[in-house]
Design a protein around this motif. Structure first.
Motif, PDB file in Angstrom:
ATOM      1  N   GLY A 122       0.795  -1.228   0.000  1.00 23.36           N
ATOM      2  CA  GLY A 122       0.000   0.000   0.000  1.00 23.36           C
ATOM      3  C   GLY A 122       0.820   1.268   0.000  1.00 23.36           C
ATOM      4  O   GLY A 122       0.425   2.278   0.593  1.00 23.36           O
ATOM      5  N   SER A 156      -3.619  -1.899   0.962  1.00 22.27           N
ATOM      6  CA  SER A 156      -3.251  -1.386   2.281  1.00 22.27           C
ATOM      7  C   SER A 156      -2.122  -2.225   2.846  1.00 22.27           C
ATOM      8  O   SER A 156      -1.757  -3.278   2.285  1.00 22.27           O
ATOM      9  N   ASN A 157      -1.569  -1.779   3.949  1.00 16.59           N
ATOM     10  CA  ASN A 157      -0.453  -2.473   4.593  1.00 16.59           C
ATOM     11  C   ASN A 157      -0.978  -3.652   5.402  1.00 16.59           C
ATOM     12  O   ASN A 157      -1.654  -3.467   6.417  1.00 16.59           O
TER      13      ASN A 157
END
Length: 280
Positions: free
Chosen positions: A39, A62-63
């Motif tokens: 992300g 996203s992470n």
């Protein structure tokens, strides 16, 4: 890249806003690379893939932390996977040596490298600890049996990694290797430190060491909850509670504790004995 490593190893890198470090180091990898972008917003991963045809980029929205590596391993089509971060890479010939060890010893799941840090190539202190492991030396492998490793400097047997579940989102990141190592040992696999397999590491100097220490402590307690005996869980909690920073870390355990308890599968006594032999 060598024919042997090219056909037997895929390098999996995870990155989050790796910047110039990633674009500099990715071209030094000598095998096909699966680059998992957690992300990022800096565009470095796209640049790295565009400029290096041996890099396959997978972008995540996203992470997701260390479990991003699981995706890379699943996508790999080679029997072995070498891990790296955006600030690490493998020395020439290192992966050929790791492949030889894994090919010759089907009971080994992880080969941990000797890590040379920075421009001056000083040996990472953790490597000295592994080299002096009190566990028996394997006469058939130039290295030592170990119970843990640092993720960015290992080559893993793909099937063993996947069978053990890879990395989990309870830990998320920092110390994610411990639970995986315990599960591999519980499944009967060996882990070895091979000093003639060399990885390079050029870590940034501006890391918040206090935050990383607290995160690591949180994850030790969570890992103990998932895999260690209750006396070992109590020891980890007690050691953390003895100082203010440790107590702050324990507070961050609480939100993740239900998931850790749901995933609790204590390792067998033989693994606990091996951990005790190295003081863990």
């Amino acid at each position: 890249m060598t024919d042997i490593a090219d056909s037997r190893v895929t390098t999996v890198i995870i990155t989050l806003d790796g910047g110039d470090t990633l674009t500099r180091t990715v071209r030094w990898h000598q095998t096909p690379v699966i680059l998992i972008d957690n992300g990022s917003a800096d565009g470095a991963a796209e640049t790295a893939a565009r400029e290096n045809p041996h890099v396959e980029l997978i972008r995540l929205a996203s992470n997701v932390g260390a479990p991003a590596r699981n995706l890379g391993v699943r996508l790999a089509r080679t029997p072995y996977v070498a891990f790296a971060d955006d600030d690490s890479w493998w020395a020439p010939g290192a992966l050929d040596r790791a492949v030889a060890i894994l090919d010759e010893h089907p009971d080994i799941a992880v080969v941990a490298a000797r890590v040379l840090v920075g421009d001056d190539g000083r040996t990472d202190p953790l490597c000295a600890e592994m080299a002096e492991s009190p566990l028996p030396e394997r006469p058939d492998v130039p290295g030592r049996a170990i119970v843990g490793f640092t993720c960015f400097s290992v080559v893993v047997r793909r099937d063993a990694f996947l069978d053990a579940g890879g990395f989990d989102d309870v830990i998320f990141f920092n110390g994610e290797e411990e639970r995986l190592a315990l599960d591999l040992l519980a499944a009967g696999w060996d882990l070895v430190y091979a000093p003639d397999v060399v990885a390079r590491h050029d870590p940034p100097q501006d890391r918040d060491r206090a935050d990383r220490w607290r995160l690591g402590l949180r994850n030790q307690v969570l890992t103990a909850t998932m895999r260690r005996s209750w006396p070992m869980v109590a020891r980890n909690v007690w050691q953390a509670a003895r100082e203010p920073q440790g107590r702050r870390a324990l507070l961050t355990v609480v939100p993740r504790l239900p998931a850790a308890l749901r995933g609790r599968r204590p390792v067998p006594p033989r693994v606990e004995r091996r951990m005790a032999a190295v003081g863990k």
